[in-house]
Design a protein around this motif. Structure first.
Motif, PDB file in Angstrom:
ATOM      1  N   HIS A   4       0.549  -1.358   0.096  1.00  0.00           N
ATOM      2  CA  HIS A   4       0.114  -0.304  -0.192  1.00  0.00           C
ATOM      3  C   HIS A   4       0.656   0.803  -0.025  1.00  0.00           C
ATOM      4  N   ARG A   5       1.973   1.731  -0.454  1.00  0.00           N
ATOM      5  CA  ARG A   5       2.568   2.564  -0.580  1.00  0.00           C
ATOM      6  C   ARG A   5       2.244   3.426  -1.183  1.00  0.00           C
ATOM      7  N   ILE A   6       2.711   4.375  -0.952  1.00  0.00           N
ATOM      8  CA  ILE A   6       1.517   6.471  -1.547  1.00  0.00           C
ATOM      9  C   ILE A   6       2.791   6.785  -2.804  1.00  0.00           C
ATOM     10  N   ASP A   7       2.158   6.789  -3.469  1.00  0.00           N
ATOM     11  CA  ASP A   7       2.688   7.299  -4.818  1.00  0.00           C
ATOM     12  C   ASP A   7       3.576   8.793  -4.355  1.00  0.00           C
ATOM     13  N   ASP A   8       4.313   9.258  -4.448  1.00  0.00           N
ATOM     14  CA  ASP A   8       5.431  10.353  -3.822  1.00  0.00           C
ATOM     15  C   ASP A   8       4.784  11.833  -5.357  1.00  0.00           C
ATOM     16  N   ARG A   9       3.771  10.955  -6.038  1.00  0.00           N
ATOM     17  CA  ARG A   9       3.556  12.400  -7.231  1.00  0.00           C
ATOM     18  C   ARG A   9       2.477  12.342  -6.810  1.00  0.00           C
ATOM     19  N   ALA A  10       1.673  11.679  -6.166  1.00  0.00           N
ATOM     20  CA  ALA A  10       0.116  11.256  -5.802  1.00  0.00           C
ATOM     21  C   ALA A  10      -0.350  12.677  -5.495  1.00  0.00           C
ATOM     22  N   PRO A  11      -1.513  13.732  -5.703  1.00  0.00           N
ATOM     23  CA  PRO A  11      -1.686  15.165  -5.569  1.00  0.00           C
ATOM     24  C   PRO A  11      -2.890  15.140  -4.271  1.00  0.00           C
ATOM     25  N   VAL A  12      -1.832  15.172  -3.374  1.00  0.00           N
ATOM     26  CA  VAL A  12      -3.128  14.570  -1.844  1.00  0.00           C
ATOM     27  C   VAL A  12      -3.432  15.559  -1.016  1.00  0.00           C
ATOM     28  N   PHE A  13      -2.150  17.111  -0.691  1.00  0.00           N
ATOM     29  CA  PHE A  13      -2.326  18.040   0.025  1.00  0.00           C
ATOM     30  C   PHE A  13      -2.839  19.093  -0.066  1.00  0.00           C
ATOM     31  N   VAL A  14      -4.203  19.588   0.464  1.00  0.00           N
ATOM     32  CA  VAL A  14      -4.218  20.665   0.276  1.00  0.00           C
ATOM     33  C   VAL A  14      -3.337  21.994   0.426  1.00  0.00           C
ATOM     34  N   ILE A  15      -3.885  22.624  -0.076  1.00  0.00           N
ATOM     35  CA  ILE A  15      -2.560  24.272   0.445  1.00  0.00           C
ATOM     36  C   ILE A  15      -2.412  24.891   1.406  1.00  0.00           C
ATOM     37  N   SER A  16      -2.922  24.349   1.973  1.00  0.00           N
ATOM     38  CA  SER A  16      -3.131  24.708   3.835  1.00  0.00           C
ATOM     39  C   SER A  16      -2.115  23.748   4.341  1.00  0.00           C
ATOM     40  N   VAL A  17      -1.677  22.456   3.522  1.00  0.00           N
ATOM     41  CA  VAL A  17      -1.673  21.005   4.447  1.00  0.00           C
ATOM     42  C   VAL A  17      -0.071  21.444   4.180  1.00  0.00           C
ATOM     43  N   ALA A  18      -0.244  21.756   2.488  1.00  0.00           N
ATOM     44  CA  ALA A  18       1.365  21.913   2.296  1.00  0.00           C
ATOM     45  C   ALA A  18       2.401  23.016   2.295  1.00  0.00           C
ATOM     46  N   GLU A  20       2.127  24.645   5.298  1.00  0.00           N
ATOM     47  CA  GLU A  20       2.575  23.810   6.925  1.00  0.00           C
ATOM     48  C   GLU A  20       3.428  22.777   7.332  1.00  0.00           C
ATOM     49  N   LEU A  21       3.712  21.930   5.893  1.00  0.00           N
ATOM     50  CA  LEU A  21       4.939  20.682   5.631  1.00  0.00           C
ATOM     51  C   LEU A  21       5.762  21.726   4.923  1.00  0.00           C
ATOM     52  N   SER A  22       5.752  22.522   4.509  1.00  0.00           N
ATOM     53  CA  SER A  22       7.025  22.410   3.905  1.00  0.00           C
ATOM     54  C   SER A  22       7.469  24.380   4.344  1.00  0.00           C
ATOM     55  N   GLY A  23       6.871  24.594   5.770  1.00  0.00           N
ATOM     56  CA  GLY A  23       6.819  25.788   6.755  1.00  0.00           C
ATOM     57  C   GLY A  23       6.942  27.054   6.150  1.00  0.00           C
ATOM     58  N   MET A  24       6.164  27.107   5.176  1.00  0.00           N
ATOM     59  CA  MET A  24       5.794  29.032   4.347  1.00  0.00           C
ATOM     60  C   MET A  24       4.215  28.757   4.073  1.00  0.00           C
ATOM     61  N   HIS A  25       4.007  30.137   4.318  1.00  0.00           N
ATOM     62  CA  HIS A  25       2.764  30.651   3.869  1.00  0.00           C
ATOM     63  C   HIS A  25       2.498  30.036   2.900  1.00  0.00           C
ATOM     64  N   PRO A  26       0.431  29.930   2.404  1.00  0.00           N
ATOM     65  CA  PRO A  26       0.468  29.537   1.475  1.00  0.00           C
ATOM     66  C   PRO A  26      -0.086  30.508   0.678  1.00  0.00           C
ATOM     67  N   GLN A  27       0.104  31.287   1.201  1.00  0.00           N
ATOM     68  CA  GLN A  27       0.261  33.220  -0.480  1.00  0.00           C
ATOM     69  C   GLN A  27       1.219  33.101  -0.743  1.00  0.00           C
ATOM     70  N   THR A  28       2.607  32.366  -0.284  1.00  0.00           N
ATOM     71  CA  THR A  28       4.142  32.395  -1.091  1.00  0.00           C
ATOM     72  C   THR A  28       3.925  30.823  -1.947  1.00  0.00           C
ATOM     73  N   ARG A  30       1.185  30.207  -3.106  1.00  0.00           N
ATOM     74  CA  ARG A  30       0.387  30.703  -4.125  1.00  0.00           C
ATOM     75  C   ARG A  30       1.472  31.627  -5.341  1.00  0.00           C
ATOM     76  N   GLN A  31       2.150  31.935  -4.798  1.00  0.00           N
ATOM     77  CA  GLN A  31       3.130  32.808  -5.775  1.00  0.00           C
ATOM     78  C   GLN A  31       3.567  31.966  -6.782  1.00  0.00           C
ATOM     79  N   TYR A  32       4.635  30.620  -6.134  1.00  0.00           N
ATOM     80  CA  TYR A  32       5.714  29.684  -6.600  1.00  0.00           C
ATOM     81  C   TYR A  32       4.849  29.118  -7.986  1.00  0.00           C
ATOM     82  N   ASP A  33       3.363  28.669  -7.696  1.00  0.00           N
ATOM     83  CA  ASP A  33       2.115  28.565  -8.648  1.00  0.00           C
ATOM     84  C   ASP A  33       2.934  29.349  -9.766  1.00  0.00           C
ATOM     85  N   ARG A  34       2.274  30.232  -9.726  1.00  0.00           N
ATOM     86  CA  ARG A  34       2.022  31.788 -10.404  1.00  0.00           C
ATOM     87  C   ARG A  34       3.138  31.495 -11.556  1.00  0.00           C
TER      88      ARG A  34
END
Length: 145
Positions: A4-18, A20-28, A30-34
């Protein structure tokens, strides 16, 4: 390894969780995505979904920026080159596996490899098809017994 290994490319985290996990602000994030630095997958409703690989990239962006002093354009290029190296390594592994399979078959001593990495066995004296502009021909001599 768990079945049941999870694929590391599976899109599972919403922006707030991402964030928190990355130690960045959600707005950051969004900017990186833009700017195309770290681009998550999108849901049908256009919500961002980050993978574990995306989180690792976000952490690497932060490290390169804060510890190495690299600007975002430089970081974007570094990430692109890392992706390219990974893709090339996967291609090399595919070619190596194909070569090992061919070498194991009796009579397949000559083969060609085209630019896409496709390996084709040839008969002695046969020329490879050059549809993509070139091919590398390799020969393995018969083993003496």
């Amino acid at each position: 390894m768990s079945p049941h290994r999870i694929d590391d490319r599976a899109p599972v985290f919403v922006i707030s969780v991402a964030a928190e996990l990355s130690g960045m602000h959600p707005q950051t994030l969004r900017q990186y995505d833009r700017i195309g630095l770290v681009s998550p997958c999108r849901t049908a409703g256009r919500g961002r979904r980050y993978s574990a690989r995306d989180i690792a990239q976000l952490r690497e962006v932060q490290r390169l920026s804060q510890e190495e002093g690299i600007n975002l354009a430089g970081i974007k290029r570094i990430l692109a080159l890392q992706d390219e190296v990974s893709a090339l390594n996967e291609q090399v592994e595919t070619v190596k596996a194909a070569l090992q399979e061919m070498v194991a078959r009796p009579g397949s001593r000559v083969f060609s490899a085209d630019r896409s990495g496709r390996v084709t066995p040839l008969r002695r004296g046969e020329r490879p098809q050059r549809s993509d502009g070139g091919a590398l021909v390799l020969w393995r001599p018969e083993r003496r017994r």
